[in-house]
Structures are given as structure tokens and as C-alpha cells.
Write an enzyme that holds these catalytic residues in place. Structure first.
Site, PDB file in Angstrom:
ATOM      1  N   PRO A   1       0.796  -1.237  -0.009  1.00 55.97           N
ATOM      2  CA  PRO A   1       0.007   0.151   0.016  1.00 55.97           C
ATOM      3  C   PRO A   1       0.898   1.291  -0.203  1.00 55.97           C
ATOM      4  O   PRO A   1       1.860   1.388   0.859  1.00 55.97           O
ATOM      5  CB  PRO A   1      -0.731  -0.113   1.320  1.00 55.97           C
ATOM      6  CG  PRO A   1      -0.053  -1.010   2.179  1.00 55.97           C
ATOM      7  CD  PRO A   1       0.475  -1.901   1.076  1.00 55.97           C
ATOM      8  N   MET A   2       0.416   2.163  -0.903  1.00 64.33           N
ATOM      9  CA  MET A   2       1.474   3.452  -0.967  1.00 64.33           C
ATOM     10  C   MET A   2       0.347   4.724  -1.285  1.00 64.33           C
ATOM     11  O   MET A   2      -0.229   4.593  -2.474  1.00 64.33           O
ATOM     12  CB  MET A   2       2.458   3.325  -1.915  1.00 64.33           C
ATOM     13  CG  MET A   2       3.645   2.771  -1.577  1.00 64.33           C
ATOM     14  SD  MET A   2       4.876   2.449  -2.776  1.00 64.33           S
ATOM     15  CE  MET A   2       4.057   1.053  -3.693  1.00 64.33           C
ATOM     16  N   THR A   3       0.524   5.623  -0.172  1.00 61.53           N
ATOM     17  CA  THR A   3      -0.212   6.995  -0.516  1.00 61.53           C
ATOM     18  C   THR A   3       0.267   7.669  -1.531  1.00 61.53           C
ATOM     19  O   THR A   3       1.445   7.717  -1.583  1.00 61.53           O
ATOM     20  CB  THR A   3      -0.350   7.464   0.843  1.00 61.53           C
ATOM     21  OG1 THR A   3      -0.857   6.729   2.071  1.00 61.53           O
ATOM     22  CG2 THR A   3      -0.811   8.886   0.810  1.00 61.53           C
TER      23      THR A   3
ATOM     24  N   GLY B   1      -3.487   3.673   1.597  1.00 65.16           N
ATOM     25  CA  GLY B   1      -4.511   3.964   2.684  1.00 65.16           C
ATOM     26  C   GLY B   1      -5.645   4.645   2.100  1.00 65.16           C
ATOM     27  O   GLY B   1      -5.465   5.890   1.853  1.00 65.16           O
TER      28      GLY B   1
ATOM     29  N   HIS C   1      -5.883  -1.409   8.058  1.00 65.08           N
ATOM     30  CA  HIS C   1      -4.262  -0.587   8.502  1.00 65.08           C
ATOM     31  C   HIS C   1      -4.332  -0.747   9.898  1.00 65.08           C
ATOM     32  O   HIS C   1      -4.821   0.105  10.559  1.00 65.08           O
ATOM     33  CB  HIS C   1      -4.317   0.674   7.770  1.00 65.08           C
ATOM     34  CG  HIS C   1      -2.835   1.097   7.579  1.00 65.08           C
ATOM     35  ND1 HIS C   1      -1.921   0.502   8.331  1.00 65.08           N
ATOM     36  CD2 HIS C   1      -2.437   2.251   6.796  1.00 65.08           C
ATOM     37  CE1 HIS C   1      -0.763   1.258   8.086  1.00 65.08           C
ATOM     38  NE2 HIS C   1      -1.079   2.085   7.141  1.00 65.08           N
TER      39      HIS C   1
ATOM     40  N   TYR D   1      -0.905   4.580  12.433  1.00 69.13           N
ATOM     41  CA  TYR D   1      -2.449   5.257  12.331  1.00 69.13           C
ATOM     42  C   TYR D   1      -3.178   4.598  13.455  1.00 69.13           C
ATOM     43  O   TYR D   1      -2.996   3.941  14.534  1.00 69.13           O
ATOM     44  CB  TYR D   1      -2.771   4.660  11.127  1.00 69.13           C
ATOM     45  CG  TYR D   1      -1.935   5.466  10.228  1.00 69.13           C
ATOM     46  CD1 TYR D   1      -1.871   7.038   9.864  1.00 69.13           C
ATOM     47  CD2 TYR D   1      -1.133   4.841   8.987  1.00 69.13           C
ATOM     48  CE1 TYR D   1      -1.194   7.670   9.080  1.00 69.13           C
ATOM     49  CE2 TYR D   1      -0.385   5.584   8.368  1.00 69.13           C
ATOM     50  CZ  TYR D   1      -0.295   6.879   8.206  1.00 69.13           C
ATOM     51  OH  TYR D   1       0.344   7.520   7.284  1.00 69.13           O
TER      52      TYR D   1
ATOM     53  N   ARG E   1      -2.612  -5.159   8.574  1.00 64.40           N
ATOM     54  CA  ARG E   1      -1.460  -5.061   8.419  1.00 64.40           C
ATOM     55  C   ARG E   1      -0.648  -4.652   9.917  1.00 64.40           C
ATOM     56  O   ARG E   1      -1.484  -3.777  10.643  1.00 64.40           O
ATOM     57  CB  ARG E   1      -0.939  -3.837   7.530  1.00 64.40           C
ATOM     58  CG  ARG E   1       0.447  -3.402   7.374  1.00 64.40           C
ATOM     59  CD  ARG E   1       0.598  -2.364   6.218  1.00 64.40           C
ATOM     60  NE  ARG E   1       1.655  -2.797   5.484  1.00 64.40           N
ATOM     61  CZ  ARG E   1       2.553  -2.020   4.802  1.00 64.40           C
ATOM     62  NH1 ARG E   1       2.807  -0.528   5.133  1.00 64.40           N
ATOM     63  NH2 ARG E   1       3.484  -2.598   4.100  1.00 64.40           N
TER      64      ARG E   1
ATOM     65  N   GLY F   1       7.017  -2.031  -1.678  1.00 59.64           N
ATOM     66  CA  GLY F   1       6.670  -0.715  -1.985  1.00 59.64           C
ATOM     67  C   GLY F   1       7.474  -0.008  -3.188  1.00 59.64           C
ATOM     68  O   GLY F   1       7.311   0.145  -4.363  1.00 59.64           O
ATOM     69  N   ARG F   2       8.941   0.427  -2.842  1.00 61.32           N
ATOM     70  CA  ARG F   2       9.793   1.298  -3.589  1.00 61.32           C
ATOM     71  C   ARG F   2      10.322   0.571  -4.809  1.00 61.32           C
ATOM     72  O   ARG F   2      10.137   1.173  -5.876  1.00 61.32           O
ATOM     73  CB  ARG F   2      10.873   1.858  -2.728  1.00 61.32           C
ATOM     74  CG  ARG F   2      10.389   2.627  -1.750  1.00 61.32           C
ATOM     75  CD  ARG F   2      11.454   3.005  -0.723  1.00 61.32           C
ATOM     76  NE  ARG F   2      11.924   1.650   0.066  1.00 61.32           N
ATOM     77  CZ  ARG F   2      12.850   1.457   0.910  1.00 61.32           C
ATOM     78  NH1 ARG F   2      13.807   2.329   0.725  1.00 61.32           N
ATOM     79  NH2 ARG F   2      13.136   0.292   1.391  1.00 61.32           N
TER      80      ARG F   2
HETATM   81  C1  LIG Z   1       5.095   7.100  -1.270  1.00 67.76           C
HETATM   82  C2  LIG Z   1       4.787   5.870   0.212  1.00 67.76           C
HETATM   83  C3  LIG Z   1       3.459   5.731   0.477  1.00 67.76           C
HETATM   84  C4  LIG Z   1       3.020   4.934   1.480  1.00 67.76           C
HETATM   85  N1  LIG Z   1       1.949   4.821   2.018  1.00 67.76           N
HETATM   86  C5  LIG Z   1       1.397   3.703   2.797  1.00 67.76           C
HETATM   87  C6  LIG Z   1       0.058   3.635   3.197  1.00 67.76           C
HETATM   88  O1  LIG Z   1      -0.748   4.150   2.595  1.00 67.76           O
HETATM   89  N2  LIG Z   1      -0.069   2.419   3.787  1.00 67.76           N
HETATM   90  C7  LIG Z   1       0.792   1.686   4.176  1.00 67.76           C
HETATM   91  O2  LIG Z   1       0.473   0.775   4.951  1.00 67.76           O
HETATM   92  N3  LIG Z   1       2.242   1.824   4.129  1.00 67.76           N
HETATM   93  C8  LIG Z   1       2.313   2.870   3.139  1.00 67.76           C
HETATM   94  N4  LIG Z   1       3.864   2.913   2.893  1.00 67.76           N
HETATM   95  C9  LIG Z   1       4.798   2.086   3.328  1.00 67.76           C
HETATM   96  C10 LIG Z   1       5.079   0.986   2.311  1.00 67.76           C
HETATM   97  O3  LIG Z   1       3.792   0.177   2.181  1.00 67.76           O
HETATM   98  C11 LIG Z   1       6.073  -0.080   2.632  1.00 67.76           C
HETATM   99  O4  LIG Z   1       5.987  -0.468   3.971  1.00 67.76           O
HETATM  100  C12 LIG Z   1       7.397   0.598   2.582  1.00 67.76           C
HETATM  101  O5  LIG Z   1       7.788   1.432   1.754  1.00 67.76           O
HETATM  102  C13 LIG Z   1       8.516  -0.245   2.903  1.00 67.76           C
HETATM  103  O6  LIG Z   1       8.834  -1.302   1.972  1.00 67.76           O
HETATM  104  P1  LIG Z   1       9.817  -1.199   0.835  1.00 67.76           P
HETATM  105  O7  LIG Z   1      10.888  -1.252   1.229  1.00 67.76           O
HETATM  106  O8  LIG Z   1       9.141  -2.314  -0.210  1.00 67.76           O
HETATM  107  O9  LIG Z   1       9.381   0.103   0.059  1.00 67.76           O
HETATM  108  C14 LIG Z   1       4.182   3.765   1.872  1.00 67.76           C
HETATM  109  C15 LIG Z   1       5.407   3.828   1.424  1.00 67.76           C
HETATM  110  C16 LIG Z   1       5.958   5.050   0.338  1.00 67.76           C
HETATM  111  C17 LIG Z   1       7.363   4.923  -0.201  1.00 67.76           C
END
Ligand SMILES: Cc1cc2nc3c(=O)[nH]c(=O)nc-3n(C[C@H](O)[C@H](O)[C@H](O)COP(=O)(O)O)c2cc1C
Length: 389
Positions: free
Chosen positions: A37-39, A72, A190, A195, A243, A335-336
Site C-alpha cells: 500500500p502506498m499513499t 490507505g 491498516h 495510524y 497490517r 513498495g519502492r
Molecule cells: C510513497 C509511499 C507511501 C506509502 N503509503 C502507505 C500507506 O498508505 N499504507 C501503508 O500501510 N504503508 C504505506 N507505505 C509503506 C509501504 O507500504 C512499505 O511498507 C514501505 O515502502 C517499505 O517497503 P519497501 O522497502 O518495499 O519500500 C508507503 C510507502 C511509500 C514509499
């Protein structure tokens, strides 16, 4: 190969468990790689998902991801919204906007879950109500997130009343029903990253002396009631996940004060609840959760029998494969890595290189327009590097 790349061909045998199907609550995922999930703060001002968001999400499915978990998404018009331009799932208009996103992902053979989020005390923007609410009147640490249009300190929250807690729980349940109507394959509650649900789990910000506060076995109560309400609302055959993390967006290095005893209660409680999977997230998923010993994902495995989705720094294929091969997780989320390569799954299966994350994609603002402009600039730069002698 540059130092900016991870080798893929040697690391990931064609028979990698990443590329095998997974059964999850009656659903089949075509592989074990999900988008985390990524905002993206790219919805319309009134919380409707846009056409551009539909294109963004469907690109992950086209690139081979078996599952996409949305950003989210706020769950009520009381105190749940966290960010300006955050999408919601609180009415029919927002539901219908999401259904176009869902269709795009399904068209490419992917599955999609909506992440249901109540920001609680970390809310930076709420057009529906003034002020913020949390478990207790504790001002959140750190500063608001500028990549999501915030600035300065967080507001001091007011403690939620029992009626407001009941309304927040109802919000999760109603949003889950709207998600099912929109065609989503499941929802993820979430309960991580600082949160509302996580605020209740955390000793430092939950100072309540009612049935929601006290030791960890009491602080899980909100999570329990949210899960039970969501399950009752959607029925037995819709995927529901939760989560969990230790770290928070405003306190990255936070650890549960009770250590592994907290993990035993949180994951043991989830084991007894009608959830279909547990999503754990840490900075690096394979690291010990408490300095030594098991990772958070492995602790979820130890204290529950639920499928575990591991997240955190798993964009190098060997790390992702290792989590599954060692039995610490059943599937992984990126994520990234997914932002960098929406076609990560196809790339890895074709043994093509994976590049380091480029922060310009989410900075200064983490929205889709910023990412588009950044990609354009990068393309122009590489064109001029080729043409300049
Ligand atoms: C731009 C961005 C927005 C994110 N928004 C959320 C979100 O809305 N909900 C959530 O549970 N995690 C969010 N995360 C966390 C990611 O889901 C993830 O846990 C975090 O990027 C680490 O994983 P990675 O190493 O694969 O990037 C966000 C991460 C990034 C980079």
C-alpha cells in the site's frame, strides 16, 4: 552491471517460489509478489479515485504483480481522513470511482485489495471535521509529512469517546462493504505505521483506563472489534487481512515495549480472529524484530497459523525469495521496488536488472504528477547524455 543494480539472473532460479500461485481465503493469487500500500495523494479533492490512478494501479497488474494493495483509504466522514487528496470509501460516488480502478487491475489478471485506514492522531487534513482524535490526548512525535502536503507539528488530539470509537469501527465495516461492492477482492485493515489501530496498540500514546487501554492484551481490543465488525459486514468469503508494524511514520525506530510478549499477544489474537492473512512491515523484513532472534514476519508465523505477507526492503529478488524459502513468509510486498519498476515481476522472471529506488519519484510530493514529471526529466537527461559528445 553498475553498483546501482541488483543481479537477478543468478539469484532467482526459474523455479523461485515467488512465481508460484497462492491460495488465500478462497482466492487464487497467480504469484507471491504484491504491491505494498502506498499513499499517492492523487485523488480528487472529494476523495474520488481518478482515471490517472486507474492507469497507475493497472500498470502493476500489467507488469505481472499478482496482487495490488491500494493506498490507505479513509473510512468515514468523521475523523479518519489523514491527507489532502487521499481517496475515501465512504459513499457511493467514491465506491464507483474505485470500481474503475478495480476493473483495470482485473483486466490484466491481477487481484486488488483496498487498504482501509483511519489516521487518528496523525491526521494532517480533514475537510469534514475540525480537530483530530486519538486514543488519548498525547501530541504525536515528529512533524507532519511534507510529501503529503503537511507542515509543522501534528495537532494535539482529543481522546475518542466511546460513541466515537463505535462510529470509527462502523466506518471500517461500511467501507469494507463498499469495497466489496466496488469489486475489490479483499480489504486490508491498516493496523500499522502509527495510524489509529496502531495508536491503540502502542503503550506511549494509548493511556486509556477503559477497556481499550492498559496492558497489550487490552490494547488489542480496538483491532479485535474492527476485525469482527468488518467480517460480520462482508460475510465469510471476502478476504480480510491486517497490517502490523512496530515502526511508525512519525517514529521509525519504535519497538513494542513488551518485546516478543507483545508479538505473542498481537499475532496470537489475530490467529483467533477471522482474518485471512497478516501483513508485517519492517524497514528490512529479514532483520530480527528485537535486536536478536526472529524477524517480525517469522514471529507472525510463530504465534499464528495465518498466511504471512512480509514487507520491507525486499526489492532484491534474492531477499524476497529467501523470506519464502526460509518459511518466514508466504508472500511478499514491494513498495519502492514496485514504484521503480511497475513490471518488477516480469523483469525478474526475465532475469533483467533491478535498479535502486529513485527518491525523486515521491519527492517533493508523493503524487502521480510529481512522478510523471520526474520520469520525463530523467528521460530528457539520458537523451541529452546520449546526444552530447
Ligand atoms: C510513497 C509511499 C507511501 C506509502 N503509503 C502507505 C500507506 O498508505 N499504507 C501503508 O500501510 N504503508 C504505506 N507505505 C509503506 C509501504 O507500504 C512499505 O511498507 C514501505 O515502502 C517499505 O517497503 P519497501 O522497502 O518495499 O519500500 C508507503 C510507502 C511509500 C514509499
Amino acid at each position: 552491471m553498475s553498483s546501482q543494480q541488483h543481479r537477478t539472473s543468478a539469484d532467482v532460479p526459474a523455479a523461485s517460489p515467488l512465481f508460484t500461485a497462492l491460495e488465500l481465503g478462497g482466492l487464487t493469487l497467480r504469484n507471491r509478489v504484491s504491491v505494498a500500500p502506498m499513499t499517492r495523494v492523487s485523488a480528487a479533492e472529494d476523495g474520488r479515485a481518478t482515471r490517472r490512478m486507474a492507469e497507475y494501479y493497472s500498470a502493476f497488474a500489467a507488469g505481472g504483480f499478482g496482487l495490488v494493495i491500494t493506498e490507505g483509504t479513509y473510512t468515514d466522514k468523521a475523523f479518519s481522513q489523514g491527507y489532502r487528496y487521499q481517496p475515501g470509501l465512504t459513499d457511493d460516488t467514491q465506491r464507483d470511482a474505485w470500481s474503475r480502478v478495480v476493473e483495470g487491475v482485473h483486466r490484466h489478471g491481477g487481484r486488488i485489495f483496498a487498504q482501509l485506514m483511519h489516521a487518528g492522531a496523525l491526521s494532517q487534513w480533514n475537510p469534514y471535521n475540525g480537530g483530530t482524535r486519538g486514543p488519548s490526548g498525547v501530541k504525536p512525535r515528529g512533524q507532519q509529512m511534507t510529501v503529503y502536503h503537511g507542515s509543522g507539528d501534528y495537532a494535539l488530539p482529543e481522546p475518542l469517546s466511546q460513541e466515537e470509537i463505535s462510529a470509527a469501527i462502523r466506518g471500517f465495516a461500511d467501507a469494507a462493504v463498499l469495497a466489496r461492492e466496488a469489486g475489490f477482492d479483499g480489504v486490508e485493515i491498516h493496523g500499522a505505521n502509527g495510524y489509529l489501530v496502531d495508536q491503540f496498540l502502542s503503550a506511549g500514546v494509548n493511556l486509556r483506563d477503559d477497556r481499550y487501554g492498559g496492558g497489550i492484551e487490552r490494547r488489542v481490543r480496538l483491532m479485535v472489534e474492527v476485525v469482527e465488525a468488518v467480517r460480520a459486514a462482508v460475510g465469510p468469503t471476502f478476504v480480510v487481512g491486517v497490517r502490523i508494524s512496530q515502526g511508525k511514520v512519525n517514529d521509525f525506530t519504535y519497538k513494542w515495549s513488551e518485546g516478543e510478549a507483545a508479538a505473542a499477544v498481537v499475532f496470537g489474537t489475530l490467529d483467533s480472529l477471522p482474518v485471512d492473512y497478516i501483513h508485517t512491515t519492517e524497514f528490512e523484513a529479514w532483520q530480527p524484530a528485537f535486536g536478536a532472534g526472529l524477524s517480525l514476519a517469522a514471529l507472525a508465523k510463530k504465534y499464528s497459523r495465518k498466511p504471512v505477507l512480509a514487507n520491507g526492503g525486499l526489492h532484491a529478488p534474492a531477499q524476497a525469495t529467501g523470506m519464502i524459502e526460509r518459511g518466514e513468509a508466504d508472500f511478499v510486498s514491494l513498495g519502492r521496488g514496485a514504484l521503480m519498476h511497475p513490471d518488477w515481476v516480469r523483469r525478474v522472471s526475465e532475469a533483467r536488472a533491478i535498479e535502486e529506488f529513485d527518491r525523486g519519484l515521491i519527492s517533493p510530493i508523493a503524487d502521480l504528477e510529481n512522478a510523471r514529471r520526474h520520469r520525463e526529466r530523467m528521460r530528457a537527461q539520458s537523451r541529452s547524455a546520449v546526444t552530447t559528445p
